[in-house]
Write an enzyme that holds these catalytic residues in place. Structure first.
Site, PDB file in Angstrom:
ATOM      1  N   GLU A  18      -5.376  -5.118  10.543  1.00 54.98           N
ATOM      2  CA  GLU A  18      -4.403  -4.057  10.794  1.00 54.98           C
ATOM      3  C   GLU A  18      -4.808  -3.285  12.050  1.00 54.98           C
ATOM      4  OE1 GLU A  18      -2.365  -2.815   6.877  1.00 54.98           O
ATOM      5  OE2 GLU A  18      -4.309  -1.844   6.923  1.00 54.98           O
ATOM      6  N   ASN A  42       0.858  -1.187   0.000  1.00 59.99           N
ATOM      7  CA  ASN A  42       0.000   0.000   0.000  1.00 59.99           C
ATOM      8  C   ASN A  42       0.894   1.237   0.000  1.00 59.99           C
ATOM      9  OD1 ASN A  42      -1.811   2.025   0.527  1.00 59.99           O
ATOM     10  ND2 ASN A  42      -2.374   1.312   2.579  1.00 59.99           N
ATOM     11  N   TRP A  43       0.987   1.883  -1.159  1.00 59.81           N
ATOM     12  CA  TRP A  43       1.899   3.021  -1.278  1.00 59.81           C
ATOM     13  C   TRP A  43       1.319   4.326  -0.752  1.00 59.81           C
ATOM     14  CZ3 TRP A  43       3.685   1.750  -6.990  1.00 59.81           C
ATOM     15  CH2 TRP A  43       4.495   0.614  -6.937  1.00 59.81           C
ATOM     16  N   SER A  52       3.139  -1.874  10.574  1.00 59.87           N
ATOM     17  CA  SER A  52       4.589  -1.835  10.835  1.00 59.87           C
ATOM     18  C   SER A  52       5.300  -3.143  10.489  1.00 59.87           C
ATOM     19  CB  SER A  52       4.866  -1.425  12.283  1.00 59.87           C
ATOM     20  OG  SER A  52       4.371  -0.118  12.509  1.00 59.87           O
ATOM     21  N   HIS A  82      -9.783   0.772   4.775  1.00 59.70           N
ATOM     22  CA  HIS A  82      -8.472   0.939   5.411  1.00 59.70           C
ATOM     23  C   HIS A  82      -8.620   1.847   6.640  1.00 59.70           C
ATOM     24  CE1 HIS A  82      -4.416   2.326   6.171  1.00 59.70           C
ATOM     25  NE2 HIS A  82      -4.018   1.206   5.602  1.00 59.70           N
ATOM     26  N   GLY A 135       1.996   2.401  10.854  1.00 57.57           N
ATOM     27  CA  GLY A 135       2.923   3.516  10.724  1.00 57.57           C
ATOM     28  C   GLY A 135       3.573   3.947  12.018  1.00 57.57           C
TER      29      GLY A 135
HETATM   30  P1  PGA Z   1       2.561   0.468   7.737  1.00 54.91           P
HETATM   31  O1  PGA Z   1       1.086   0.568   7.069  1.00 54.91           O
HETATM   32  O2  PGA Z   1       3.192  -0.777   7.161  1.00 54.91           O
HETATM   33  O3  PGA Z   1       3.265   1.712   7.304  1.00 54.91           O
HETATM   34  O4  PGA Z   1       2.358   0.363   9.183  1.00 54.91           O
HETATM   35  C1  PGA Z   1       0.295  -0.554   6.892  1.00 54.91           C
HETATM   36  C2  PGA Z   1      -0.986  -0.160   6.220  1.00 54.91           C
HETATM   37  O5  PGA Z   1      -1.512   0.914   6.527  1.00 54.91           O
HETATM   38  O6  PGA Z   1      -1.517  -0.881   5.362  1.00 54.91           O
END
Ligand code: PGA
Length: 251
Positions: free
Chosen positions: A168, A10-11, A210, A96, A174
């Site tokens: 998630e 996911n960019w 993460s 998301h 993040g």
């Molecule tokens: P991250 O994001 O790997 O930067 O934690 C994951 C996501 O939001 O799909």
């Protein structure tokens, strides 16, 4: 047949068009383990250019980060599922955490998107997860169950298609904090049970939050986890290569 391994990138809003095209080309050049399903989710702006620059038989499929459920009309700023399908998207992220929490997307909207994505013969990737406050209040199972029921209850599902759910935890996205593998496996078991009850088949469950080269093996080695949805570490070729190398090595 061994189970599929989903490696989804996911960019987010990290890359401009040129950077997206370059990274997609680099993704395409890597060797992936057998049974891998590799997909990148570029920005709406970069999508067409990325698609144009991938080879026809590319190992890298593409998906939408977000979609609107109506086909066309006066909906400033939105891009429809139909438009993504025409542009070559196979997948769409739905619900998301950043959409749910930063843009106040509701379970009801998530459901409308799921239905539209399926109607366009694309595969929805349903994202679910609890916030830190919900986790602290012991509400994880309740929140996840509500998200999954809203998305799948009474939904006509073709059992030849594997449902994909990305777990998630919001607090892990993040932040550098990732979910304990034991907790991840426990949640995946719950998700699997609800999805089987609602759709009549087992889902592929991806872990996201993460994911890094240092911890990916902990997740893809779990019995109920079929892959990862990666944000930050998927937006640079060095870390993406590191992730892929870790899953090529025997688990
Ligand atoms: P991250 O994001 O790997 O930067 O934690 C994951 C996501 O939001 O799909």
């Amino acid at each position: 047949m061994s189970k599929k391994l989903y490696l989804f990138a996911n960019w987010k809003m990290y890359l401009d068009v040129a950077e997206s095209v370059k990274l997609a080309g680099e993704f395409e050049g890597l060797d992936y383990p057998a049974h891998s399903v590799v997909a990148a989710f570029p920005s709406a702006l970069a999508f067409v250019e990325v698609k144009k620059n991938l080879s026809n038989k590319s190992v890298v499929a593409l998906g939408a980060q977000n979609t609107y459920w109506l086909d066309k009309g006066g909906y400033t700023g939105e891009v429809s599922v139909l438009m993504y399908r025409d542009a070559g998207a196979r997948y769409a992220l739905v619900g998301h955490a950043e959409r749910r929490h930063l843009f106040h997307e509701t379970n009801h909207e998530v459901r409308q998107k799921i239905e539209t994505v399926l109607a366009q013969s694309m595969t929805p990737v349903l994202c679910v997860g609890e916030t830190l406050a919900e986790k602290k209040d012991d509400l994880t199972a309740e929140v996840l169950e509500a998200q999954i029921r809203a998305a799948y209850m009474d939904l006509a599902w073709d059992k030849n298609n594997e449902p994909i759910v990305a777990y998630e935890p919001v607090w892990a996205i993040g932040t550098g904090e990732s979910c304990e593998p034991d907790d991840t496996e426990q949640v995946a078991g719950l998700i699997s049970g609800w999805v089987e009850e609602l759709l009549g088949c087992k889902p592929a469950i991806l872990y996201g939050g993460s994911v890094r080269p240092e911890n990916i093996s902990l997740y893809v080695g779990l019995p109920d986890i079929s892959g990862v949805l990666v944000g930050g570490a998927s937006a640079k070729i060095e870390s993406w290569t590191g992730l892929v190398e870790k899953v090529i090595a025997p688990l």
